[in-house]
Design an enzyme around this catalytic site. Structure first.
Site, PDB file in Angstrom:
ATOM      1  N   LYS A  66       0.858  -1.188   0.000  1.00 18.89           N
ATOM      2  CA  LYS A  66       0.000   0.000   0.000  1.00 18.89           C
ATOM      3  C   LYS A  66       0.894   1.239   0.000  1.00 18.89           C
ATOM      4  CE  LYS A  66      -4.055   1.781   2.546  1.00 18.89           C
ATOM      5  NZ  LYS A  66      -4.944   1.568   3.716  1.00 18.89           N
ATOM      6  N   SER A 141      -9.749   2.017   2.820  1.00 18.42           N
ATOM      7  CA  SER A 141      -8.847   2.740   1.952  1.00 18.42           C
ATOM      8  C   SER A 141      -7.845   1.841   1.243  1.00 18.42           C
ATOM      9  CB  SER A 141      -8.086   3.768   2.789  1.00 18.42           C
ATOM     10  OG  SER A 141      -7.276   3.117   3.753  1.00 18.42           O
ATOM     11  N   SER A 165     -10.309  -0.230   6.991  1.00 14.18           N
ATOM     12  CA  SER A 165      -9.647  -0.039   5.691  1.00 14.18           C
ATOM     13  C   SER A 165      -9.034  -1.278   5.068  1.00 14.18           C
ATOM     14  CB  SER A 165      -8.559   1.037   5.806  1.00 14.18           C
ATOM     15  OG  SER A 165      -9.124   2.309   5.747  1.00 14.18           O
TER      16      SER A 165
END
Lengths: 485, 476
Positions: A66, A141, A165
């Site tokens: 990420k 996210s 997330s």
């Protein structure tokens, strides 16, 4: 090949049936395909090098990071214009750990700007689309990580979880999302959103893979004072599927149909799928009970989350001024330069959260909002810990159904009646609890998920229950488009 | 102007001595070269987290104990949020809700009287980077960023500049004695915020408080307080006290005045909240006991010991305790057998003078206590004269040689009575006229004979013995 599990890939590598080079090449090629369709990446690491395959299960296998993890020498943007040119000089501890294990990063995945969002629509590189249906969201996210793992680019990608997330994108993309106990994985090098809630974790396609990856990532780190010693905890080795006699509970106020007078067909189906999952566990000797929690307390969850996360975020992101790093703003004096950097750099959603956070932290408001939010957080956590004395874990459906259409997101946000279904995963962050989402069904050719959350440090239990359920269902190692009923 | 009394409070920021910075592992070293002691943490790169330097916590607790403060049950930190380019994180890690010490007090000596100073709190925090302003640019030096700071806040309890300075001197000395800080104002290690208000002599209502920020030397603090008292008193005396407003001013060294920075109504809201990255840490009683036991003898106790045990004058004792190096040097010299009064004299008269003349410190002073002790005992036993002692002292320093080198037989003082008597006999035989004159009442010729002996012995004859024998021979 990259759609296979870590265990399988490792065996193939060890036996020489495939090479690390080939796997990495395949992962990079797939990255370009998925990028075209889903817009899942900020950076594809084209020159990723194969490494020697060792006994370590992760060696030689590609994975994704990420883009809010600091990666030495590789662009790390947090999916924000404020860091669009930032190349760190150090690796996050979790990344360093994986490097040591021989894992090979092949891309940096896009996210809602700095993890502050749940739709995958606020990355500076554009909207991230769900590989199951490109007109739908991945949630967020960790949107890019979820999309890439679901698309079979590699067996796992790193995520971070402040409210849900990791666990909600996992549900919407039909994969596994595991957020371990707070402090098990060092946060050093993870771009902070809300320090007291932020947790590193992983998205995979099966429970054992999640355990393997977190085994490698975790360590007590002198660089993170909130990390703790877990070297005697062997997650992967401890998974045996033995769940007989375990006691689980679900929350009536979230699961009972009577809470939803205008219930949709989709939610009806979702709740039915949830109950079928419970039956599968019961068939293995698990005891499941319904528990009622004061609805007034539950209803505070979203506002407690907003107060604490926005307040901490406002302060955490004050380092983004474009002075020492990030694009330099324009202006006549230093204040104008900083202001311009932030005005141009942040998306409107983040700015709104900063305004809220700043308001909450103001001297005259702190007691009323920030301190009270912390008190209510404590009440919720205390209630959960009390229940964890009696029960091994909490089990709940994730969201009110499948991933929403991107063009219907605004209506979704305003749906008051199902807010608890959407927000209950934040309980896991309030308490730092280990929490895992796995796919447990399909509705209209889209996956839905179920979540298991346990007490702090009880990760093995949580993984074991998830594994036991996964073993009774047909959704293990599922990739997008691989429709299973 | 004496009809008003002043009320003064101090906030003293002092950079602490430690191996590394307080929340990062970069070195805590003063450096002229910018940006050499910097870690990613000090630069506030995304993803960094604070560490905590136990050495700093220990020293801060020690200060808290010495100042008779109450220590908190848990160690906790807060964030003070504001934007400024010298603060890369956008917040300073400090202690607001639970400082390392609160509600303390300490008695200080001020021009011969004792004064009790009330401590509001003492807390541990980090320093900011330093900015160098040029015409067309400002450069940031991160060396200072994250350096441990101890901030001491007094109650408004001083009534004049002398008391304030006496307090600062006392604290500076305590920090130095306990190795908490070098407390070197020349390196900018001490900075003070000073607040001053005035009120009618008989009043109990506090006047309007004016704060002066970042005053950086004791003499500036002294001048700043006096200027501000004068300014406020003049305004009050001329019926313009409403012009004294609650505000922040700065001291302008060049003009010796204070200048307005901002009004208090514009005060910044620092939005303090607990630092979530440093978990609460229990300060247990055993640790506090250990720290207490590690507190060295403080200047005040040492002074009492010098006066009572070593029979030094208060004046001398005060000079010696002024610097820990002096006191340590003095005590070591005495400990290895030197007479205390002689050691004090040597230190005060010769050594301190030498150091200031040559801009040296005791740390790199060649003549170690052992050597001084040897000079003192040689002198006190009559082996060398006081004049010789001083010469040897200078030679040792000039040639970087041990005093023994200059105390050989040739140089030794002649204290042998027979030998001196022999020399005197020869001199008297060669000066019959002078003897007659002396006997006829020209007694000042005695010094002439002493001079002759010294000339003959190249100044090595013991003057006391010489005089004794000479007197005997001349008078009989």
């Amino acid at each position: 090949m990259t759609e296979l599990s870590i265990e399988k890939l490792h065996n193939l590598l060890i036996n020489g049936e495939i090479s690390s080079e080939a796997l990495i090449k395949e992962a990079i090629a797939k990255s370009y395909e998925v990028q075209k369709k889903c817009n899942a990446f900020v950076t594809i690491i084209e020159n990723a090098k194969a490494v020697e395959v060792t006994d370590n299960l992760l060696s030689g296998i590609p994975y994704g990071i990420k883009d809010n993890y600091s990666t030495k020498g590789i662009l790390s943007t947090g999916s924000s214009n404020t860091l669009k040119n930032y190349i760190p000089i150090f690796d996050a501890t979790a990344v360093e750990q994986l490097k040591k294990a021989g894992a090979v990063a092949v891309n940096k995945t896009a996210l809602d700007e700095f993890g502050m969002g749940g739709t995958g629509t606020t990355a500076h590189t554009g909207i991230i689309k769900n590989p199951w249906d490109l007109s739908r969201t991945c949630a967020g996210s960790s949107s890019g990580s979820a999309a890439a793992v679901a698309a079979g680019v590699y067996p796992y990608a790193l995520g971070s979880d402040t409210g849900d997330s990791i666990r909600k994108p996992a549900a919407f993309c039909g994969i596994v999302g595991y957020k371990p106990t707070y402090g098990m994985i060092s946060r050093y090098g993870l771009f902070p959103f809300a320090s007291s809630l932020d947790t590193c974790g992983v998205l995979t396609r099966n429970v054992k893979d999640a355990a393997i990856v977190v085994d490698a990532m975790k360590k007590q780190d002198e660089k993170d004072l909130t990390s703790w010693a877990s070297k005697d905890m062997h997650l992967y080795e401890s998974i045996n599927g033995e769940v007989k006699g375990k006691k689980l509970f679900y929350i009536k106020e979230i699961v009972d149909e009577s809470n939803y007078p205008n219930i949709s067909e989709e939610l009806k189906k979702h709740l039915q799928i949830f109950k079928e999952s419970l039956k599968k566990l019961e068939a293995q000797g698990v005891i499941i009970e319904e528990v009622s929690i004061d609805k007034e307390l539950l209803k505070t969850i979203p506002s407690v989350y907003v107060c604490i996360s926005c307040a901490e975020a406002t302060s955490n992101m004050s380092n983004l001024t474009g002075i020492a790093f990030g694009p330099r703003g324009n202006g006549e004096n230093i204040y104008e330069i900083m202001k311009n950097h932030r005005t141009v750099g942040f998306s409107p959603l983040i700015k709104r959260r900063f305004v809220i956070g700043s308001y909450i932290l103001q001297k005259e408001n702190q007691e009323r909002y920030f301190v009270n939010a912390q008190r209510v957080r404590r009440l919720i956590v205390d209630r959960m810990k009390e229940l964890f004395k009696k029960y091994d874990a909490l089990i709940l459906p994730v969201s009110k159904g499948v991933a929403p259409k991107l063009d219907e997101l605004n209506d979704e946000i305003n749906d008051e009646s199902t807010v608890l279904l959407e927000e209950h995963l934040q309980i896991g962050n309030f308490g730092g609890f280990p929490s895992i989402t796995i796919p447990n069904g399909m509705i209209n050719k889209m996956p839905v998920g179920i979540n298991i959350t346990g007490n702090c440090f009880d990760d093995i239990n949580v993984l074991n229950i998830a594994y036991a359920l996964e073993s009774q269902m047909n959704y293990k190692d599922m990739t997008a488009g691989d429709y299973r009923e | 102007m004496n009809k008003y009394k002043a009320v003064i409070g101090l906030e003293m920021h002092c950079e602490m001595k430690s191996k590394t910075k307080v929340f990062s592992n970069a070195l805590n070293n003063y450096s002229e070269i910018p940006n050499v002691n910097v870690s990613p943490i000090d630069m506030a790169f995304p993803g960094i987290l604070p560490r905590i330097n136990k050495e700093c916590v220990k020293k801060a607790l020690m200060a808290s104990i010495i100042l008779n403060c109450k220590q908190p049950e848990y160690l906790e930190f807060d964030r003070k949020n504001y934007y400024y380019p010298d603060l890369p994180k956008g917040y300073q890690i400090t202690q607001m809700h639970s400082p390392i010490g609160v509600s303390g007090k300490i008695t200080i000596d001020c021009n011969g009287y004792e004064k009790e100073v009330l401590i509001h709190d003492i807390h541990l925090e980090e320093d900011a980077a330093s900015l160098d302003h040029y015409d067309d640019a400002t450069l940031i030096d991160y060396n200072r960023c994250g350096v441990p700071l101890l901030e001491l806040v007094t109650e408004p309890c001083f009534s004049n500049a002398d008391e304030a300075i006496a307090f600062l001197e006392t604290i500076k000395r305590i920090y130095q004695y306990c190795d908490i800080s070098e407390a070197d104002t020349r390196k900018g290690q001490i900075r003070c915020d000073v607040n001053v208000s005035i009120m009618d002599e008989n009043s109990t209502t506090l006047g309007t408080k004016v704060e002066m920020k970042n005053v950086n030397s004791f003499s500036n603090i002294y001048d700043c307080i006096n200027y501000e008292i004068k300014r406020q008193s003049e305004l009050k005396a001329s019926g313009r006290y409403d012009e004294v407003i609650q505000e922040t001013r700065r001291y302008d060294e060049e003009s010796g005045t204070t200048i307005r920075m901002r009004e208090k109504v514009e005060a910044i809201d620092y939005k303090y909240f607990i630092e979530p990255n440093i978990p609460k840490y229990k300060i247990n009683k055993d640790w506090l006991e250990k720290i207490k036991l590690a507190i060295p003898m403080l200047p005040k106790e040492r002074k009492e010991k010098y006066i009572n045990e070593y029979k030094l004058s208060e004046y001398d004792a005060n000079i010696i305790i002024k610097e820990k190096d002096y006191a340590d040097y003095f005590e070591e010299t005495v400990q290895i057998g030197a007479d205390a009064k002689s050691a004090a004299n040597w230190l005060i008269v010769n050594i301190i003078g030498y150091l200031s003349k040559n801009d040296e410190t005791l740390k790199d002073f060649y003549l170690k206590p052992q050597m001084l002790q040897e000079i003192i005992s040689a002198q006190n036993s009559g082996q060398i004269s006081s004049k010789q002692a001083k010469e040897i002292f200078i030679k040792c320093l000039e040639e970087k040689k041990h005093p023994k080198e200059f105390m050989n037989k040739e140089n030794a003082q002649i204290s042998d009575k027979d030998k001196i008597s022999e020399i005197i006999t020869v001199i008297l035989e060669n000066n019959p006229e002078q003897i007659t004159a002396y006997k006829n009442g020209k007694t000042n010729l005695f010094d002439y004979f002493v001079g002759q002996v010294m000339k003959e012995t190249k100044g090595k004859a013991n003057p006391v013995i010489t005089k004794e024998i000479l007197k005997n021979k001349l008078d009989n």
